[in-house]
Write an enzyme that holds these catalytic residues in place. Structure first.
Site, PDB file in Angstrom:
ATOM      1  NE  ARG A 112      27.582  -3.669 -21.112  1.00 22.70           N
ATOM      2  CZ  ARG A 112      26.348  -3.178 -21.319  1.00 22.70           C
ATOM      3  NH1 ARG A 112      26.097  -2.376 -22.319  1.00 22.70           N
ATOM      4  NH2 ARG A 112      25.353  -3.516 -20.519  1.00 22.70           N
ATOM      5  CE  LYS A 175      30.234   0.158 -28.120  1.00 20.77           C
ATOM      6  NZ  LYS A 175      29.441  -0.589 -27.193  1.00 20.77           N
ATOM      7  NE  ARG A 308      17.789  -2.135 -29.905  1.00 21.00           N
ATOM      8  CZ  ARG A 308      18.927  -2.632 -29.454  1.00 21.00           C
ATOM      9  NH1 ARG A 308      19.734  -1.863 -28.752  1.00 21.00           N
ATOM     10  NH2 ARG A 308      19.262  -3.881 -29.642  1.00 21.00           N
TER      11      ARG A 308
HETATM   12  C1  BTN Z   1      31.440  -3.132 -25.339  1.00 18.44           C
HETATM   13  O1  BTN Z   1      30.899  -4.142 -25.831  1.00 18.44           O
HETATM   14  O2  BTN Z   1      30.960  -2.011 -25.499  1.00 18.44           O
HETATM   15  C2  BTN Z   1      32.698  -3.288 -24.511  1.00 18.44           C
HETATM   16  C3  BTN Z   1      33.912  -3.453 -25.370  1.00 18.44           C
HETATM   17  C4  BTN Z   1      35.209  -3.550 -24.601  1.00 18.44           C
HETATM   18  C5  BTN Z   1      36.379  -3.853 -25.509  1.00 18.44           C
HETATM   19  C6  BTN Z   1      37.694  -3.799 -24.799  1.00 18.44           C
HETATM   20  S1  BTN Z   1      39.055  -3.809 -25.916  1.00 18.44           S
HETATM   21  C7  BTN Z   1      40.161  -4.011 -24.595  1.00 18.44           C
HETATM   22  C8  BTN Z   1      39.514  -4.956 -23.609  1.00 18.44           C
HETATM   23  N1  BTN Z   1      39.826  -6.329 -23.936  1.00 18.44           N
HETATM   24  C9  BTN Z   1      38.747  -7.000 -24.328  1.00 18.44           C
HETATM   25  O3  BTN Z   1      38.748  -8.192 -24.697  1.00 18.44           O
HETATM   26  N2  BTN Z   1      37.661  -6.209 -24.279  1.00 18.44           N
HETATM   27  C10 BTN Z   1      37.991  -4.893 -23.798  1.00 18.44           C
END
Ligand code: BTN
Length: 313
Positions: A112, A175, A308
């Site tokens: 994100r 996380k 936060r």
């Molecule tokens: C976040 O930032 O919390 C979201 C992360 C999401 C990661 C997943 S891994 C599988 C899918 N492919 C990606 O490129 N991103 C999501």
């Protein structure tokens, strides 16, 4: 061929160059070259054990192909790709979904707010589900609903996780995974959503590329965890929430709030421009965050918002 070599080594046992060469049908010198390029390509650490052969420093639980037949949707699996979300979006040209895209490793995993998602080889789960939407009401609170499905999958496997609005997956305030939804098409008509999910499964030790406290299922369990088992539990729960006959997030709201790590806590919310302090009341039927700000309820939604804990919380 590299895939076959890694699969042979995945058990963490020592394999002689002769044995590997015999199985792969190449010379010992060729095995050595392939080991070097496997390490360079995947970042895996392969040790040479004097007089005996080679082994992976850390054994891998590779996604097992034979189990995919039982999954609710067709699967397209890659060894190493940029991002399963990016691939799912490319596959849209010939496939409207449902379709599950998996990878052993992502070289440009998307997180994100433009962040990179660390995706070491054979270690965690990187999946994207390409899902057709033919009623816009199904989009309401969808990312929270997906978080709830992951939370339920963790519970099914005996793990105690928690959710953090909008869709962080936590355990012990660290996380454990994340969700990234990407939408294409016209939301008021037919569109597709790519539901990207990343879960830290067997990642342990230091990973200085991750800029926030993190944990993994292996750390919680004190043992390696089968990625296939996590994948299966996750698909089963996703299939329930995504095909539930009632539309929208409302029927799931109470359960989501019970899983919310920061329910009732004092938080600071960043909208990108401002910081707003308040107390978390819960979420709305549309999945917006409900905050009490100086005694007045305000609702917040949107992809760029981050949350936060306040120092006094
Ligand atoms: C976040 O930032 O919390 C979201 C992360 C999401 C990661 C997943 S891994 C599988 C899918 N492919 C990606 O490129 N991103 C999501």
């Amino acid at each position: 061929m590299q895939e076959a070599l890694i699969e042979l080594l995945s058990d963490g046992a020592v394999h002689s160059g002769e044995e590997l060469g015999r199985i792969l049908g190449v010379t010992r010198a060729a095995v050595w070259k392939r080991l070097q390029s496997a390490m360079a390509d995947t970042g895996l650490s392969i040790e040479s054990v004097r007089g005996r052969g080679y082994r992976l420093s850390v054994p891998l639980t590779l996604l097992r192909h034979e189990c995919w037949d039982d999954l609710p949707w067709p699967v397209k699996a890659f060894d190493k790709i940029d991002s399963t979300n990016a691939q799912a979006l490319k596959l849209l040209a010939n496939n409207t979904g449902p379709l599950l895209v998996l990878a052993e490793q992502q070289t440009a995993g998307r997180g994100r707010r433009g962040r990179q998602w660390q995706s070491p080889y054979g270690c965690n789960l990187y999946m994207s589900l390409l899902w057709p939407i033919n009623d816009a009401r199904r989009l309401e609170g969808l990312s929270l609903l997906v978080g709830l499905a992951v939370h339920r999958a963790f519970a099914r496997l005996g793990f105690k996780g928690a959710l953090k609005w909008p869709n962080d997956l936590l355990a012990n305030d660290r996380k454990l995974g994340g969700i990234l939804l990407e939408l294409t098409g016209d939301p008021s008509d037919h569109c597709q959503v790519v539901i990207g999910i990343g879960i830290n499964i067997n990642m342990l030790g230091d990973n200085s590329a991750i800029d926030q406290p993190w944990t993994s299922l292996a750390e919680l369990a004190g043992r390696m965890v089968s990625r296939t088992e996590v994948l299966r539990a996750l698909c089963a729960e996703l299939n329930i929430v995504l095909t539930w006959p009632q539309l929208g997030f409302a029927p799931w709201r109470d359960e989501w709030e019970r899983a919310h790590a920061w329910q009732g806590r004092s938080v600071c919310l960043s909208t990108g421009r401002d910081w707003i302090s308040g107390m978390v009341l819960g979420v709305s039927d549309a999945g917006a965050l409900r905050l009490s700000v100086e005694g007045v309820e305000q609702q917040f939604s949107g992809g760029e918002i981050s949350l936060r804990l306040s120092n006094d919380s």
